[in-house]
Scaffold this motif. Structure first.
Motif, PDB file in Angstrom:
ATOM      1  N   PRO A 160      11.110  -3.506  -0.207  1.00 20.49           N
ATOM      2  CA  PRO A 160      11.171  -3.166  -1.632  1.00 20.49           C
ATOM      3  C   PRO A 160       9.897  -3.643  -2.329  1.00 20.49           C
ATOM      4  CG  PRO A 160      13.203  -4.227  -0.883  1.00 20.49           C
ATOM      5  CD  PRO A 160      12.188  -4.409   0.203  1.00 20.49           C
ATOM      6  N   ALA A 161       9.280  -2.787  -3.116  1.00 18.22           N
ATOM      7  CA  ALA A 161       8.033  -3.154  -3.789  1.00 18.22           C
ATOM      8  C   ALA A 161       8.210  -4.375  -4.686  1.00 18.22           C
ATOM      9  CB  ALA A 161       7.518  -1.968  -4.601  1.00 18.22           C
ATOM     10  N   SER A 162       9.403  -4.511  -5.267  1.00  8.96           N
ATOM     11  CA  SER A 162       9.652  -5.641  -6.165  1.00  8.96           C
ATOM     12  C   SER A 162       9.699  -6.980  -5.429  1.00  8.96           C
ATOM     13  CB  SER A 162      10.969  -5.433  -6.921  1.00  8.96           C
ATOM     14  OG  SER A 162      12.066  -5.419  -6.006  1.00  8.96           O
ATOM     15  N   ARG A 163       9.778  -6.934  -4.090  1.00  6.22           N
ATOM     16  CA  ARG A 163       9.854  -8.166  -3.306  1.00  6.22           C
ATOM     17  C   ARG A 163       8.513  -8.504  -2.644  1.00  6.22           C
ATOM     18  NH1 ARG A 163      14.203 -11.201  -4.426  1.00  6.22           N
ATOM     19  NH2 ARG A 163      14.066 -12.132  -2.355  1.00  6.22           N
ATOM     20  N   ILE A 164       7.449  -7.848  -3.062  1.00  8.05           N
ATOM     21  CA  ILE A 164       6.128  -8.191  -2.556  1.00  8.05           C
ATOM     22  C   ILE A 164       5.529  -9.260  -3.474  1.00  8.05           C
ATOM     23  CG2 ILE A 164       3.798  -7.346  -2.101  1.00  8.05           C
ATOM     24  CD1 ILE A 164       5.018  -4.632  -1.409  1.00  8.05           C
ATOM     25  N   VAL A 165       5.262 -10.418  -2.903  1.00  9.76           N
ATOM     26  CA  VAL A 165       4.711 -11.544  -3.667  1.00  9.76           C
ATOM     27  C   VAL A 165       3.276 -11.788  -3.224  1.00  9.76           C
ATOM     28  CG1 VAL A 165       6.987 -12.575  -3.998  1.00  9.76           C
ATOM     29  CG2 VAL A 165       5.605 -13.249  -2.013  1.00  9.76           C
ATOM     30  N   ALA A 166       2.591 -12.676  -3.927  1.00 14.96           N
ATOM     31  CA  ALA A 166       1.164 -12.880  -3.664  1.00 14.96           C
ATOM     32  C   ALA A 166       0.907 -13.482  -2.288  1.00 14.96           C
ATOM     33  CB  ALA A 166       0.558 -13.760  -4.753  1.00 14.96           C
ATOM     34  N   GLY A 167       1.524 -14.639  -2.012  1.00 18.14           N
ATOM     35  CA  GLY A 167       1.224 -15.336  -0.766  1.00 18.14           C
ATOM     36  C   GLY A 167       2.405 -16.096  -0.212  1.00 18.14           C
ATOM     37  N   HIS A 168       2.146 -16.871   0.850  1.00 15.84           N
ATOM     38  CA  HIS A 168       3.211 -17.634   1.493  1.00 15.84           C
ATOM     39  C   HIS A 168       3.809 -18.671   0.543  1.00 15.84           C
ATOM     40  CE1 HIS A 168       2.131 -15.464   4.905  1.00 15.84           C
ATOM     41  NE2 HIS A 168       2.080 -16.411   5.829  1.00 15.84           N
ATOM     42  N   GLU A 169       2.978 -19.225  -0.348  1.00 14.11           N
ATOM     43  CA  GLU A 169       3.493 -20.218  -1.288  1.00 14.11           C
ATOM     44  C   GLU A 169       4.610 -19.617  -2.143  1.00 14.11           C
ATOM     45  OE1 GLU A 169      -0.796 -21.304  -0.391  1.00 14.11           O
ATOM     46  OE2 GLU A 169       0.358 -19.480  -0.763  1.00 14.11           O
ATOM     47  N   GLU A 170       4.371 -18.402  -2.643  1.00 15.31           N
ATOM     48  CA  GLU A 170       5.399 -17.729  -3.456  1.00 15.31           C
ATOM     49  C   GLU A 170       6.621 -17.369  -2.612  1.00 15.31           C
ATOM     50  OE1 GLU A 170       1.739 -17.659  -5.674  1.00 15.31           O
ATOM     51  OE2 GLU A 170       2.159 -16.991  -3.628  1.00 15.31           O
ATOM     52  N   TYR A 210       5.825  -3.623  20.115  1.00 15.99           N
ATOM     53  CA  TYR A 210       4.542  -2.944  20.253  1.00 15.99           C
ATOM     54  C   TYR A 210       4.115  -2.341  18.922  1.00 15.99           C
ATOM     55  CZ  TYR A 210       5.115  -2.963  25.372  1.00 15.99           C
ATOM     56  OH  TYR A 210       5.261  -3.330  26.676  1.00 15.99           O
ATOM     57  N   ARG A 211       5.099  -1.941  18.123  1.00 16.20           N
ATOM     58  CA  ARG A 211       4.828  -1.220  16.880  1.00 16.20           C
ATOM     59  C   ARG A 211       5.610  -1.861  15.734  1.00 16.20           C
ATOM     60  NH1 ARG A 211       7.083   1.897  20.540  1.00 16.20           N
ATOM     61  NH2 ARG A 211       5.737   3.166  21.904  1.00 16.20           N
ATOM     62  N   VAL A 212       4.945  -1.972  14.586  1.00 16.34           N
ATOM     63  CA  VAL A 212       5.613  -2.394  13.354  1.00 16.34           C
ATOM     64  C   VAL A 212       5.281  -1.359  12.290  1.00 16.34           C
ATOM     65  CG1 VAL A 212       5.813  -4.147  11.565  1.00 16.34           C
ATOM     66  CG2 VAL A 212       5.502  -4.849  13.951  1.00 16.34           C
ATOM     67  N   HIS A 213       6.316  -0.801  11.693  1.00 15.33           N
ATOM     68  CA  HIS A 213       6.156   0.228  10.661  1.00 15.33           C
ATOM     69  C   HIS A 213       6.900  -0.224   9.419  1.00 15.33           C
ATOM     70  CE1 HIS A 213       5.468   4.138   8.914  1.00 15.33           C
ATOM     71  NE2 HIS A 213       6.765   4.341   8.727  1.00 15.33           N
ATOM     72  N   ALA A 214       6.173  -0.318   8.306  1.00 17.47           N
ATOM     73  CA  ALA A 214       6.770  -0.737   7.039  1.00 17.47           C
ATOM     74  C   ALA A 214       6.974   0.468   6.135  1.00 17.47           C
ATOM     75  CB  ALA A 214       5.871  -1.758   6.340  1.00 17.47           C
ATOM     76  N   ILE A 215       8.190   0.595   5.608  1.00 18.08           N
ATOM     77  CA  ILE A 215       8.487   1.626   4.620  1.00 18.08           C
ATOM     78  C   ILE A 215       8.608   0.925   3.265  1.00 18.08           C
ATOM     79  CG2 ILE A 215      10.075   3.437   3.896  1.00 18.08           C
ATOM     80  CD1 ILE A 215      10.937   3.716   6.816  1.00 18.08           C
ATOM     81  N   VAL A 216       7.601   1.094   2.429  1.00 17.62           N
ATOM     82  CA  VAL A 216       7.572   0.437   1.129  1.00 17.62           C
ATOM     83  C   VAL A 216       8.296   1.312   0.106  1.00 17.62           C
ATOM     84  CG1 VAL A 216       6.102  -0.421  -0.725  1.00 17.62           C
ATOM     85  CG2 VAL A 216       5.415  -0.747   1.657  1.00 17.62           C
ATOM     86  N   VAL A 217       9.287   0.738  -0.537  1.00 19.71           N
ATOM     87  CA  VAL A 217      10.104   1.477  -1.517  1.00 19.71           C
ATOM     88  C   VAL A 217       9.663   1.086  -2.926  1.00 19.71           C
ATOM     89  CG1 VAL A 217      12.431   2.063  -2.242  1.00 19.71           C
ATOM     90  CG2 VAL A 217      12.002   1.405   0.145  1.00 19.71           C
ATOM     91  N   ARG A 218       8.970   1.989  -3.581  1.00 17.83           N
ATOM     92  CA  ARG A 218       8.413   1.670  -4.909  1.00 17.83           C
ATOM     93  C   ARG A 218       9.502   1.509  -5.964  1.00 17.83           C
ATOM     94  NH1 ARG A 218       3.056   1.617  -5.403  1.00 17.83           N
ATOM     95  NH2 ARG A 218       1.779   2.535  -3.739  1.00 17.83           N
ATOM     96  N   GLY A 219      10.631   2.166  -5.792  1.00 13.62           N
ATOM     97  CA  GLY A 219      11.683   2.090  -6.796  1.00 13.62           C
ATOM     98  C   GLY A 219      12.729   1.024  -6.502  1.00 13.62           C
ATOM     99  N   ALA A 220      12.408   0.080  -5.633  1.00 14.81           N
ATOM    100  CA  ALA A 220      13.379  -0.977  -5.289  1.00 14.81           C
ATOM    101  C   ALA A 220      12.743  -2.344  -5.416  1.00 14.81           C
ATOM    102  CB  ALA A 220      13.882  -0.768  -3.853  1.00 14.81           C
TER     103      ALA A 220
END
Length: 220
Positions: A160-170, A210-220
């Protein structure tokens, strides 16, 4: 034995050897919280206002592929697109917290359980993600089993886009604020598993997907 119980037992024995009670008192907890609040942060890089874009850029540098969608309801179709593009099976295991999404309509066969040998695709959410390093932060729990993002060779993570924070501290601050204490496992996932142990040649999938795929949800 549950690792959190084992950890408490070890700390209780240490405290007993120091002549203290097994559990920290309220004043001790307040003193620790006060120290953390007063302790100055070390130098950190400047971060842009658009953390979502920065997360995507940094994740891609770590060989995580990324797709953005508008809403959670778009996630199953995005997952199907990714699997089809890479010739991967449309069978997957997933966290139980993802049962409400319409996977069947998207053409996916998803079982909500821990992975076993032979499961190729694991689908998870994430507790949060850090823009500074393009890292997924996953907390283990009864419905969010750590193995879902570790054992299958392909890991699809919903961010969820709303759960993206700046760094590990946050990220750790968010864990303390919302969970109080750490769960049994906190996994920081920065791209596919890799090693350079043999002749300094990078090999993907050495100790995990082997693979990591992130689906970023802008409305969540």
């Amino acid at each position: 034995m549950d690792t959190s119980i084992a950890r408490r037992n070890i700390l209780a024995r240490i405290r007993a050897a120091q002549g203290r009670e097994a559990e920290p008192s309220a004043p001790e907890r307040e003193a620790a919280a006060g120290y953390l609040a007063r302790h100055p942060e070390g130098p950190r890089p400047l971060m842009p206002e658009d953390l979502v874009t920065h997360f995507i850029e940094e994740a891609q540098k770590m060989a995580t592929t990324v797709e953005t969608v508008d809403a959670l309801s778009d996630v199953p179709a995005a997952a199907h697109r990714y699997l089809a593009q890479h010739g991967l099976p449309v069978q997957a295991i997933a966290w139980q917290t993802l049962q409400d999404l319409d996977w069947v309509k998207a053409g996916l066969m998803v079982e909500f359980r821990k992975p076993i040998d032979g499961d190729v695709v694991g689908i998870t959410g994430c507790f949060c993600a850090t823009a500074e390093t393009g890292t997924l932060v996953l907390l283990s729990g009864p419905e969010t089993y750590a193995s879902a993002g570790l054992l299958p060779e392909t890991h699809i993570a919903i961010v969820p886009a709303s759960r993206i924070v700046a760094g590990h501290e946050e990220a750790f601050g968010l864990i303390r604020a919302e969970r109080g204490e750490l769960p049994r496992a906190v996994n920081f996932v920065s791209g596919p598993s890799r090693t350079g142990d043999i002749e300094q040649t990078i090999v993907l999938g050495a100790h995990g997907p082997y693979r990591v795929h992130a689906i970023v949800v802008r409305g969540a």
